[in-house]
Design a protein around this motif. Structure first.
Motif, PDB file in Angstrom:
ATOM      1  N   GLU A   1      -1.100  14.138  -2.336  1.00  0.00           N
ATOM      2  CA  GLU A   1      -1.512  15.350  -1.639  1.00  0.00           C
ATOM      3  C   GLU A   1      -0.258  16.161  -1.306  1.00  0.00           C
ATOM      4  OE1 GLU A   1      -4.086  14.522   1.663  1.00  0.00           O
ATOM      5  OE2 GLU A   1      -5.250  13.014   0.553  1.00  0.00           O
ATOM      6  N   PRO A   2       0.181  17.016  -2.227  1.00  0.00           N
ATOM      7  CA  PRO A   2       1.452  17.735  -2.030  1.00  0.00           C
ATOM      8  C   PRO A   2       1.463  18.654  -0.814  1.00  0.00           C
ATOM      9  CG  PRO A   2       0.702  17.871  -4.315  1.00  0.00           C
ATOM     10  CD  PRO A   2      -0.435  17.325  -3.517  1.00  0.00           C
TER      11      PRO A   2
ATOM     12  N   ASP B   1      -8.237 -13.107  -6.939  1.00  0.00           N
ATOM     13  CA  ASP B   1      -7.931 -14.403  -6.333  1.00  0.00           C
ATOM     14  C   ASP B   1      -6.564 -14.389  -5.629  1.00  0.00           C
ATOM     15  OD1 ASP B   1      -8.405 -17.037  -5.592  1.00  0.00           O
ATOM     16  OD2 ASP B   1      -7.500 -17.857  -7.420  1.00  0.00           O
ATOM     17  N   GLN B   2      -6.355 -13.386  -4.781  1.00  0.00           N
ATOM     18  CA  GLN B   2      -5.080 -13.231  -4.090  1.00  0.00           C
ATOM     19  C   GLN B   2      -5.276 -13.230  -2.580  1.00  0.00           C
ATOM     20  OE1 GLN B   2      -1.958 -13.148  -5.733  1.00  0.00           O
ATOM     21  NE2 GLN B   2      -3.429 -13.879  -7.271  1.00  0.00           N
ATOM     22  N   ARG B   3      -4.235 -13.665  -1.886  1.00  0.00           N
ATOM     23  CA  ARG B   3      -4.228 -13.667  -0.439  1.00  0.00           C
ATOM     24  C   ARG B   3      -3.732 -12.310   0.081  1.00  0.00           C
ATOM     25  NH1 ARG B   3      -7.392 -16.272   1.521  1.00  0.00           N
ATOM     26  NH2 ARG B   3      -6.241 -16.637   3.456  1.00  0.00           N
ATOM     27  N   PRO B   4      -4.112 -11.911   1.296  1.00  0.00           N
ATOM     28  CA  PRO B   4      -3.735 -10.585   1.805  1.00  0.00           C
ATOM     29  C   PRO B   4      -2.238 -10.317   1.835  1.00  0.00           C
ATOM     30  CG  PRO B   4      -5.495 -11.526   3.140  1.00  0.00           C
ATOM     31  CD  PRO B   4      -5.057 -12.605   2.198  1.00  0.00           C
ATOM     32  N   TYR B   5      -1.414 -11.342   2.042  1.00  0.00           N
ATOM     33  CA  TYR B   5       0.018 -11.107   2.202  1.00  0.00           C
ATOM     34  C   TYR B   5       0.659 -10.483   0.963  1.00  0.00           C
ATOM     35  CZ  TYR B   5       1.052 -15.329  -0.528  1.00  0.00           C
ATOM     36  OH  TYR B   5       1.147 -16.263  -1.517  1.00  0.00           O
ATOM     37  N   VAL B   6       0.060 -10.670  -0.216  1.00  0.00           N
ATOM     38  CA  VAL B   6       0.696 -10.115  -1.420  1.00  0.00           C
ATOM     39  C   VAL B   6       0.758  -8.596  -1.363  1.00  0.00           C
ATOM     40  CG1 VAL B   6      -0.062 -12.077  -2.810  1.00  0.00           C
ATOM     41  CG2 VAL B   6      -1.409  -9.974  -2.837  1.00  0.00           C
ATOM     42  N   LEU B   7      -0.124  -7.971  -0.574  1.00  0.00           N
ATOM     43  CA  LEU B   7      -0.161  -6.516  -0.499  1.00  0.00           C
ATOM     44  C   LEU B   7       0.991  -5.927   0.308  1.00  0.00           C
ATOM     45  CD1 LEU B   7      -3.989  -6.053   0.095  1.00  0.00           C
ATOM     46  CD2 LEU B   7      -2.735  -5.539  -2.006  1.00  0.00           C
ATOM     47  N   GLU B   8       1.716  -6.756   1.056  1.00  0.00           N
ATOM     48  CA  GLU B   8       2.809  -6.236   1.879  1.00  0.00           C
ATOM     49  C   GLU B   8       3.881  -5.561   1.035  1.00  0.00           C
ATOM     50  OE1 GLU B   8       2.603  -6.104   5.221  1.00  0.00           O
ATOM     51  OE2 GLU B   8       0.615  -6.901   4.795  1.00  0.00           O
ATOM     52  N   ALA B   9       4.078  -6.039  -0.186  1.00  0.00           N
ATOM     53  CA  ALA B   9       5.118  -5.462  -1.051  1.00  0.00           C
ATOM     54  C   ALA B   9       4.669  -4.192  -1.749  1.00  0.00           C
ATOM     55  CB  ALA B   9       5.548  -6.497  -2.091  1.00  0.00           C
ATOM     56  N   LEU B  10       3.394  -3.860  -1.661  1.00  0.00           N
ATOM     57  CA  LEU B  10       2.862  -2.735  -2.421  1.00  0.00           C
ATOM     58  C   LEU B  10       3.433  -1.399  -1.968  1.00  0.00           C
ATOM     59  CD1 LEU B  10       0.851  -1.960  -4.643  1.00  0.00           C
ATOM     60  CD2 LEU B  10      -0.921  -1.820  -2.890  1.00  0.00           C
ATOM     61  N   ILE B  11       3.769  -1.274  -0.693  1.00  0.00           N
ATOM     62  CA  ILE B  11       4.270   0.001  -0.179  1.00  0.00           C
ATOM     63  C   ILE B  11       5.535   0.433  -0.900  1.00  0.00           C
ATOM     64  CG2 ILE B  11       5.585  -1.093   1.683  1.00  0.00           C
ATOM     65  CD1 ILE B  11       3.684   2.262   1.920  1.00  0.00           C
ATOM     66  N   ASP B  12       6.348  -0.521  -1.364  1.00  0.00           N
ATOM     67  CA  ASP B  12       7.589  -0.164  -2.045  1.00  0.00           C
ATOM     68  C   ASP B  12       7.329   0.520  -3.377  1.00  0.00           C
ATOM     69  OD1 ASP B  12       9.289  -1.162  -0.046  1.00  0.00           O
ATOM     70  OD2 ASP B  12       9.094  -3.195  -0.824  1.00  0.00           O
ATOM     71  N   SER B  13       6.212   0.168  -4.023  1.00  0.00           N
ATOM     72  CA  SER B  13       5.866   0.817  -5.291  1.00  0.00           C
ATOM     73  C   SER B  13       5.277   2.203  -5.077  1.00  0.00           C
ATOM     74  CB  SER B  13       4.854  -0.051  -6.055  1.00  0.00           C
ATOM     75  OG  SER B  13       5.404  -1.305  -6.380  1.00  0.00           O
ATOM     76  N   VAL B  14       4.714   2.450  -3.886  1.00  0.00           N
ATOM     77  CA  VAL B  14       4.105   3.747  -3.590  1.00  0.00           C
ATOM     78  C   VAL B  14       5.142   4.727  -3.057  1.00  0.00           C
ATOM     79  CG1 VAL B  14       2.323   4.918  -2.215  1.00  0.00           C
ATOM     80  CG2 VAL B  14       1.887   2.638  -3.141  1.00  0.00           C
ATOM     81  N   ARG B  15       6.074   4.228  -2.236  1.00  0.00           N
ATOM     82  CA  ARG B  15       7.022   5.104  -1.542  1.00  0.00           C
ATOM     83  C   ARG B  15       8.025   5.776  -2.465  1.00  0.00           C
ATOM     84  NH1 ARG B  15      12.048   2.830  -0.048  1.00  0.00           N
ATOM     85  NH2 ARG B  15      12.080   4.018   1.879  1.00  0.00           N
ATOM     86  N   CYS B  16       8.129   5.319  -3.723  1.00  0.00           N
ATOM     87  CA  CYS B  16       9.090   5.920  -4.644  1.00  0.00           C
ATOM     88  C   CYS B  16       8.595   7.250  -5.214  1.00  0.00           C
ATOM     89  CB  CYS B  16       9.424   4.954  -5.776  1.00  0.00           C
ATOM     90  SG  CYS B  16       8.032   4.596  -6.865  1.00  0.00           S
ATOM     91  N   THR B  17       7.379   7.663  -4.895  1.00  0.00           N
ATOM     92  CA  THR B  17       6.818   8.915  -5.418  1.00  0.00           C
ATOM     93  C   THR B  17       7.687  10.108  -5.014  1.00  0.00           C
ATOM     94  OG1 THR B  17       4.586   7.999  -5.255  1.00  0.00           O
ATOM     95  CG2 THR B  17       4.772  10.394  -5.450  1.00  0.00           C
ATOM     96  N   ALA B  18       8.204  10.823  -6.013  1.00  0.00           N
ATOM     97  CA  ALA B  18       9.163  11.896  -5.753  1.00  0.00           C
ATOM     98  C   ALA B  18       8.546  13.062  -4.994  1.00  0.00           C
ATOM     99  CB  ALA B  18       9.756  12.384  -7.073  1.00  0.00           C
ATOM    100  N   GLU B  19       7.260  13.320  -5.199  1.00  0.00           N
ATOM    101  CA  GLU B  19       6.634  14.522  -4.624  1.00  0.00           C
ATOM    102  C   GLU B  19       6.129  14.336  -3.203  1.00  0.00           C
ATOM    103  OE1 GLU B  19       5.905  14.408  -9.106  1.00  0.00           O
ATOM    104  OE2 GLU B  19       5.813  12.996  -7.412  1.00  0.00           O
TER     105      GLU B  19
END
Length: 349
Positions: free
Chosen positions: A240-241, A263-281
């Motif tokens: 949402e620019p 078949d994953q536990r909730p804790y695996v999602l903690e690292a997901l923010i790092d893949s989202v935060r790199c968005t240049a826009e």
């Protein structure tokens, strides 16, 4: 082995605890009798700083001579996979087995009482409560509070208190504190990474611990199911620019069904923010993670234009200027709308 005796105090720049606070914390610990019962608590869904700081301090207390030490956290007694090799795990007990009335309770990395979940009652049943934290939004809910917003991690505060107690940081304590430090600095990539942070890392590495092994466990190892899950969740990310007065917002969400399907536990999602935060826009990034029906754990990051801690506090949570979170309720769309409504008020001038 390396002593921390020469380490500068975390609050030396005037932003952290006063000398009287350090002295009061030290006095609490020195006043514990040999039979004194100490309960260590970190926040719900513990990350590397919470667990590493708590277990490292627990090992230090053993060296200091405190014999009855328990460590715990609210919720299911499940240690996230990246941290299952940490020294000191034998200190852990399930929350329902924790001492109901310890002589001293010590809280780690919890920005507020709500982060202690069902264990918050120990603050009133314990003889005294000591809070060790680095969140600027922490109101100071203990009998004694060592809260240093200038510290890169709670482990920085822990190292300073261990130094005051004369505890020698051995490799086991060092591994815990290094894991904590590298987690909250994003492997030394975030703004809080100062010369003092690297100096602390050097002291810990001097004990002989392996930074490569720790980094592989913490950052570079995850199940294939988590890789597939990340791909699916990232595929639904939305940009949402115009949000945050044109600074931009990027967000995505993950449901309990997503976790079950892969078949994953909730804790695996903690690292997901790092893949989202790199968005240049987008200056602000957000991951909304379902914890139960109509309830979501929200992680937010900012690149510098928005104080996401102000957003989080307004919505019942807390954190740091550039990393914060809260618990949202309702549909995912309602949760994201609540974030949108706070972004302009949180712009940094």
């Amino acid at each position: 082995m390396t002593s921390t005796a020469d380490a500068p105090l975390a609050g030396a720049a005037g932003l952290g605890p006063a000398e009287a606070d350090w002295a009061a914390a030290e006095a609490l610990l020195r006043a514990l009798p040999p039979t004194g019962r100490t309960l260590l608590i970190c926040h719900v869904n513990p990350d590397g700083d919470a667990l590493g700081s708590m277990l490292g301090f627990g090992l230090g207390l053993r060296q200091f001579g405190v014999r009855d030490v328990q460590a715990t956290f609210p919720g299911p007694p499940e240690v996230p996979e990246p941290f299952r090799g940490l020294p000191g795990l034998d200190l852990l007990v399930p929350a329902d087995a924790a001492d109901p009335a310890p002589d001293l309770v010590i809280c780690f990395d919890a920005a507020g009482v709500s982060r202690l979940g069902d264990l918050a009652g120990r603050l009133s049943t314990a003889g005294a409560a000591l809070v060790l934290d680095h969140h600027a939004s922490n109101p100071g809910f203990g009998t004694v509070n060592l809260v240093d917003p200038s510290a890169a991690a709670t482990s920085v505060v822990v190292e300073q208190l261990l130094a005051r107690l004369g505890v020698v940081v051995d490799p086991a304590i060092a591994e815990c504190l290094y894991t904590a430090l590298t987690t909250d600095t994003g492997s030394f990539r975030f703004e809080a990474t100062t010369p003092a942070v690297h100096q602390m890392a050097a002291r810990l590495l001097a004990t002989g611990i392996s930074p490569g092994d720790i980094s592989r466990r913490v950052f570079d190892t995850r199940p294939f199911g988590a890789v597939r899950l990340f791909g699916e969740v990232l595929g639904r990310a939305r940009l949402e620019p115009a949000a945050a007065a044109g600074r931009g917002l990027v967000w995505t969400f993950a449901t309990l069904d997503d976790l079950a399907r892969h078949d994953q536990r909730p804790y695996v999602l903690e690292a997901l923010i790092d893949s989202v935060r790199c968005t240049a826009e987008a200056d602000v990034s957000c991951v909304v993670k379902q914890t139960r029906p109509a309830e979501w754990a929200v992680s937010m990051r900012s690149k510098g234009a928005v104080d996401v801690s102000r957003v989080a506090v307004a919505l019942g949570g807390g954190g740091h200027t550039f990393a914060a979170g809260f618990t949202g309720r309702g549909s995912v769309e309602q949760v994201v709308e609540s974030i949108r409504g706070q972004l302009e008020a949180a712009l940094i001038d």
